[in-house]
Design an enzyme around this catalytic site. Structure first.
Site, short mmCIF file in Angstrom:
data_model
loop_
_atom_site.label_atom_id
_atom_site.label_comp_id
_atom_site.label_asym_id
_atom_site.label_seq_id
_atom_site.Cartn_x
_atom_site.Cartn_y
_atom_site.Cartn_z
N GLU A 155 0.87 4.30 0.31
CA GLU A 155 0.80 5.32 1.35
C GLU A 155 1.56 4.95 2.61
O GLU A 155 1.89 5.81 3.43
CB GLU A 155 -0.67 5.59 1.72
CG GLU A 155 -1.46 6.35 0.68
CD GLU A 155 -2.18 5.46 -0.33
OE1 GLU A 155 -1.68 4.34 -0.58
OE2 GLU A 155 -3.22 5.88 -0.85
N HIS B 108 0.90 -1.18 0.00
CA HIS B 108 0.00 0.00 0.00
C HIS B 108 0.92 1.21 0.00
O HIS B 108 1.57 1.52 1.02
CB HIS B 108 -0.88 -0.04 1.26
CG HIS B 108 -1.77 1.14 1.46
ND1 HIS B 108 -2.79 1.46 0.62
CD2 HIS B 108 -1.79 2.08 2.45
CE1 HIS B 108 -3.42 2.55 1.08
NE2 HIS B 108 -2.82 2.94 2.19
N GLU C 112 -3.19 -4.20 -10.86
CA GLU C 112 -3.57 -4.85 -9.61
C GLU C 112 -4.55 -5.99 -9.85
O GLU C 112 -4.44 -7.05 -9.25
CB GLU C 112 -4.22 -3.82 -8.65
CG GLU C 112 -3.21 -2.81 -8.10
CD GLU C 112 -3.75 -2.04 -6.89
OE1 GLU C 112 -2.93 -1.47 -6.15
OE2 GLU C 112 -4.99 -1.99 -6.69
N HIS D 146 -4.48 2.23 -9.47
CA HIS D 146 -5.24 1.73 -8.33
C HIS D 146 -6.50 0.98 -8.79
O HIS D 146 -7.34 1.54 -9.48
CB HIS D 146 -5.65 2.91 -7.44
CG HIS D 146 -6.55 2.52 -6.31
ND1 HIS D 146 -6.12 1.79 -5.22
CD2 HIS D 146 -7.88 2.73 -6.12
CE1 HIS D 146 -7.13 1.59 -4.40
NE2 HIS D 146 -8.21 2.15 -4.91
#
Lengths: 264, 264, 264, 264, 264, 264
Positions: free
Chosen positions: D125, D123, D184, D179
C-alpha cells in the site's frame, strides 16, 4: 510633512516609496506574534500581542526600525501556560495558518530586500511554528546568499535571574505558571498602565502545575479566573524593572547581531 | 470603569468575561480582511485594511458589535486591480495562509457561540479565499444547526450607481482601475482625512486596462506611481457621499439579515 | 509460549489478537518522539529517540503498558538546543510530516479503543508539533466523549531542582545548552552505558548562548564537536540520580492521571 | 573500539563523524518502509517493517551500506491485500504523513551528500506514496545534477517465477492474497524464525478475491483470522528459497545500478 | 493521414511527437476551467465548462492553438452567482484541489517549453484559485526567464457595454444575476443551439439580489428553478452578437499579447 | 425530446432535475481516472483516459448508469509502466491535486445521495491516490451509514489468464511493460479503431525491465518511441477478445456488488 494621523514607525502607514527608502536604509523590520487569549479578569484578551507590540514600538523609538502589522491571532492556547481553549474569548489559529502566514510574510520581506528582521514572539505556544515559518522561507529563498539575518526573540527570556529573584523574593516558580500573573501584569503596567484593571487583580494559584500536558484539560490545573498564579502585588515599579531588562536584552542583541547602538 | 487606554469596541480590549457577555448579548462580530499593498504616492500601504477597519469601527458605534483584530495581510496583489507585487511594500500572503486563518478564526467564533458574523473584505483579491475559509468552517462545524449567519461584504458594492454617476459625471470606468484613485482616496478622506497626503494626489491613468490578467505583468498596465487611475479631484465631500451609501448598505443588510436597526 | 525473538512489551511484536487484549486491559500505550541529530563525538545521532525509548521500555517493565514503535525522525534541529542542521547526520523532518504522523497514529489508537496514551517527547524541537497532532486528533475524534486521556511528557522536566543543584554544584545553566552534555550523557550512562563512548567526552562549551534564535546560525553559538556544553564528569552514578527523578515523575503522573501504582 | 551495545550498520548508532565518513565512502543508505498491520494469528502486527528491516540488515552485511531507522508506520491497510483497517492493531498513517516524511528524509540525505539510496518497500500500500516522496525531493533538490541515484524496491518482485511454481506446485494465485500466508510466513521463517508462531498457522482462504476494491469492505473478502490465504506448509526451507531469490535480486540491482559486488 | 475519430485541435488526440511539434511551432495552449453546476431547467449542469470549451475550440479554428482537456469540475458554486450547492447535480471541488491541479498542469506546460498559455475561466467562482495556481507555478518555475506569457481570461468581460445595452434595452442588471439567464442561454444558442431546451426557458427572477454573500444561503435569493434571472427572450441572434464581441476580444488580446492575427 | 447535441448518458449533459431523477433511480455513477501521457508513435497522449472513458460509455449502454466527466489528467507517469516524464506531452498532476479532487467529487456525490459509485482507473500510477481520495471521503462522510458502495476497478485486471495466454502464445510478460503495446493497442482497436495509427505500430521492446524503480530514469529502460513493448500484431479481433473479458468482469462485479444484470 507627515499627518498626525499617521505614525511613521508603522509599516502600514508608509507609502510604498517610504517603505522602499526604509529598505535602502537597512532598517530593522519587526514582526510581533501574539495571541487572543484569556488573561484573567484584569487583562484584555489581546494581552499577548499588545505586550509584544508595545515593545516593538519602543524599539522603533530607539533604533532605525519599521514596526510591521502584528500577528494578532496566535497558536492554540495550552492549559498549563495560557489557560487553554475552554475560556470564552480565546480565539486561536492552528499550525497550518500560522506557519504559512509567517513563511509568506518573510518571503515577501526577503523579496523586497529587507536584510534585518526581528520576530518578537509574545505567546509561548507560537514558538515552534514561527521557527517552521522561518525555516520554510529559508529553504525557498535562502538567507546566507542574501546576507539576511532573522532574530527570533521573546521578551521574557531577557528578564534576568536577579530581577526574578528580587520580584519573587528568590522564589520564582518558573515562567510557565506566570500567565496573567505578576510578571505579565507588571510588565504591562510598566509600559501601558491603562490596560490593566487594578481592581480585579486575581490572587489565586492553580491547584497544581503538572510537569506535563494533559488532554483533555482536567479542571484542577487552571484557576476559574484564568490566571495561573496571583497577580496581586503587580506594580508599575516592578514593570519598569522587567522592561529595563528586556530593552537591555534587545540592546545587546542588536549590538551583537546587527552592530547597532540605540539612537536615543 | 473602563480605562481610557482601552476601547471596548475592540475584541482584543475585552476581558474574557466581557467577551462572554458580548456573545450572550448576541453581538455582531466584525472581521476585516485587508492587505498591505502599494497605494500610490499619497496613501499608505496599509490602506485596504485601514479603510475596512474604519468602517468596522463606525459600525460598532451604531450597532451592538465587536470589532475583531483585522487581517492586515491579504492575498497577493494583482496588477490590474492592485498594482501587483512589483512595488516595494506590497507584502502579501498566499491562498493557504489566508484560507486557513479565516477557517480557524471562524471555527473559534462558532465554538464560542457567536451567531452573527460580518466579514468586511476591503481587498478584492481576498474574496474567494474568504469564501473558502467560510465554506470550510461551515463543513466542519455547520451553520444551520447552530443558527449562525455569516455575511461576507465589501464596502465598494454598497456605493450606488447614481453616486458613481455623480462622482464621475456619468463616466464611471468600473471599480477595477479605481485602485488608489478617486473613490478610494475620497472614501478615506471622508472617514479619516489625516491618512491622505493631498499634496501627492496622482493624476495619471494606466496606459491600458486589459479585460484579462497577464502573467508576468507587462509594464504598460500599471502606472509608475502605483495608482491605476487619477486621484485628483478627491475630496472629503465626495468621501461623505460614498460613505453615506456604504453605511446605508450596511443598515439595510443588518436589517434584512439580522433584524437590527442602528442604535444611534 | 512466546518466542525469545519477540518482546511482548513492544506493540509491533503483538499479534492483532494480543493487541486487542491489551486494549481490553486498558493498557497504557506509549509513543516516543525522538530525533536523528548530532550528539557530539561520544553519542550516536539516534540519541534522542534512544533515550526516550529506553525510558518507555522501563515504564513497560513497571506498568501495564504497550511500547509503540518510536518516531525516530524528529523536527528540524535548532542550533541553540540541538546543534542545528549543519552537522552531518542530522536528518530531520518538517512540521507537516511530524504533525500529520502524530495525528494519524493517535486517531488510529482512538479508533481501536485505546484510552490511556503517553507521548514521551525526547527532542525539545518536537514539542509544539506533537501538541498540534494531539489537537487535530482531538478535533476530529474527540477525547472527552471517548473517555481518553493523553499525556504529553518529557523526561527532562521530571529532573528535580535539587538534583540539578547537586549535579552542577548549584550552577545549573538551564536545559537548553545541555545538548549532548553532562545531563544527557549521564542519563544514558544510567540506563544503557554501552551507548556512550567515554573516551570522547567533549569538554567544551559554546562560546556564547544567546537568549534568542538566529537564522542563519552564526559560527560561534555551537561548538565544533556538536555538544553545547561539556560532557566531562558524566557518570553512571549521576545518571542513576537523574533517572530516579524521571521514574518518580512518571510514577506520580501515572498515579495522578491514571490512578495507577507501579507493578514491580 | 565500538561498544557491543551499538550496531554500526545502523545509522542511528553512528556519531555524526562516523555518519560523515560513511557519506564520504559513498555508502548505500537503506530506508525500509513497512507498516503496523494485522498479520493473522501467527505473525506480529509489525511484520511488514520487520521483514523489510531484516533484509536491510542482511544487505548491510554484504555491502558498504548504512541501515536507516525504518518507517514503521505505513499507509492505510487495504482489505484485499492487507486485511484492511477493521482488525485491532492495524495502525496506519495517511498519504500526507507518508509523503511528507519520505520527502523530508530524502531531502536531508541529499543535503548531506548521500548519492546512493535504496528504499525497501515492504508494504504494498505504500508504493505510490513513496514514489511521490521521491518525486517531490527530486523536484526540490534535483537528482541528476547531484549524481544521486535512488532505487525503490520491494522484496517480493525479486522472487522468481520458477520458485513460485515450485512453492505452489505451479498454482501460484498471485501476490495479492498472499498476505500473512505461505510466502510471507516462510520468508520470515527463513530469516528470523523466532518471529513466527508455528502452532497458529492459519489454514483458511478468503471466500473470494475480487479483482477490484470495494469500499466499505464486505465481510466475505477477508478471513476472520486476518490471513488472506493459508500459511500452512510454511517452512524455513521454503523461506531460504525465497530469500535466495531476494538477495540475488538485490545483488543484480546493486551491480547494474551501483556497479557493486557483494563484499562477503 | 489523420483518422476521422481524432480531432487534432485537441491536445489529448495528439501523439507525443505531434505535441512536441506544436510546442516547437509556439502554439497557444488553451485550458478551460468550468464547473458542474445547476443551470436551470433548460441547460445542462455542464454548461460552464461546455461554453468555455466551445470558445476554445473555435479559437483553435482561428489560431495556431492546442485545446487542452478542460477542467470540468470547478470551485464551489456560490448562491448569488451560481445558485449554490443546494441543487442536485452541482458537483464541485474545493480550493486545494483546484489550485493544485492548475499549478501542476501549468508547471508541466512550462517544463515542456510551452510559451503561450491561455486560461479561459468560464465559472466566476474559479477566478482567484486560477490566479493562485498561476502564481505558484510562477514562483516555482519562473515566467520571465522562460519568456512565457499566461493570459487568464473569461468570455463575459469581452461582451461590450453597447451590446449589453442592446440586449437589455439599456437596463443590464450586471453579470452576477445572469446565471442561466438571457446572456448565458443566448451565448450557447449562438455556438451550439442543440444544448438548450427552448421549451423550458425559465422566466423568473430571484426575489432579491443582495450585494453581499450570506452563509447559509437564505431561501429567497435563488429561484426554485435555479436560474437567477429570466432566460426568456434568448435567441441565436442574440448569441451571435455576444459571441462576436467575445471573439473580437480574443482577437485583440492575441494581437496585443502574442502579436498574432487570426488565420481564417 | 432530447436534442441530438446532448448525450444523456453523460452527467454533464443532464439538467439538475434529470440528475436528481438519476439519483432517485439509484443509477451507478461512473468516474474515469486517466492520464495525459505519451503512448508511443501510434496512440494519442490521451489514451489512458480515452480507453477508460470508452468503457464507461459502453457500461452506460448496458446498465442504468451516469458517466461522469472523466479525470483526464493523472498522476506522474513512471518510466517502467508509462514511459516517464521525459517525453513531450506527458502532462501530469501530483498527489495533492489528484487526492483532493477525488475526495471532493466523491463527497459531493455522497451529499447528493448517490449510493453506487464506480471508479475506473485507466492509469496504473493513479491507483493509491484514488484509494486515498476514497478513504478521506469515507472518513468525512461515512459510507456504511449512508448505505453507499464504491468500487475501484481497472479494466486490465479483468482480462483473463487464458486470454493473455492466447494473445501471447503463453508468454505474457506481465502488465507493466504493456504500455502502448499489444494489449492497449488492441483494446482500443476493439472499441474505437479510429484512434490508432496502424501505420506506426512500434516493434521495439525496452532494452531491460528492472524489477524496481530507478530515479532518475536511466536511458535504457524506455524505448525511444515511448512504447515499452511491441505493438505489432495488434488487431481489432484481439481487442474484441480483451473487451469481452473486461465487460464480463464488470458484469460479474455489478451482479455481485450491486445485484444488477445488464439491461441489453
Amino acid at each position: 510633512m507627515t499627518s498626525p494621523a499617521l505614525d511613521k514607525r508603522l509599516m502600514e502607514h508608509l507609502t510604498w516609496q517610504e517603505f522602499d527608502q526604509k529598505v535602502r536604509e537597512n532598517a530593522i523590520f519587526i514582526l510581533t506574534a501574539g495571541a487572543i487569549e484569556e488573561h484573567g479578569p484584569h487583562l484584555p484578551i489581546g494581552f499577548d500581542y499588545m505586550m509584544g507590540y508595545e515593545i516593538a514600538l519602543e524599539l522603533a523609538n530607539r533604533y532605525p526600525a519599521v514596526v510591521m502589522p502584528p500577528l494578532t491571532y496566535g497558536y492554540r492556547s495550552q492549559a498549563t501556560i495560557g489557560g487553554g481553549d475552554r475560556f470564552p474569548g480565546t480565539t486561536c489559529i492552528g499550525a497550518e495558518a500560522l506557519i504559512a502566514t509567517v513563511r509568506d510574510i518573510l518571503e515577501e520581506l526577503l523579496r523586497h530586500g529587507v536584510r534585518r528582521i526581528v520576530l518578537i514572539n509574545a505567546h509561548l505556544e507560537n514558538q515552534n511554528f514561527l521557527v517552521e515559518g522561518i525555516e520554510l522561507a529559508r529553504q525557498r529563498r535562502g538567507l546566507e546568499k542574501l546576507g539576511c539575518k532573522i532574530l527570533l526573540t521573546g521578551w521574557a527570556p531577557f528578564v534576568k535571574d536577579n530581577t526574578l529573584d528580587a520580584l519573587f523574593n528568590g522564589k520564582f516558580p518558573g515562567w510557565d505558571p506566570e500567565h496573567a500573573a505578576l510578571l505579565e501584569t507588571s510588565a504591562m503596567l510598566g509600559i501601558n498602565p491603562g490596560i490593566v484593571d487594578m481592581e480585579k487583580l486575581p490572587d489565586e494559584a492553580a491547584p497544581r502545575y503538572p510537569k506535563y500536558s494533559i488532554f483533555p484539560t482536567p479542571p484542577d490545573i487552571v484557576t476559574k479566573n484564568g490566571a495561573l498564579a496571583p497577580a496581586t502585588g503587580s506594580s508599575i515599579e516592578k514593570g519598569k524593572m522587567i522592561l529595563a531588562d528586556v530593552f537591555e536584552g534587545y540592546e545587546l542583541a542588536f549590538q551583537d547581531e546587527f552592530g547597532l547602538s540605540p539612537a536615543y
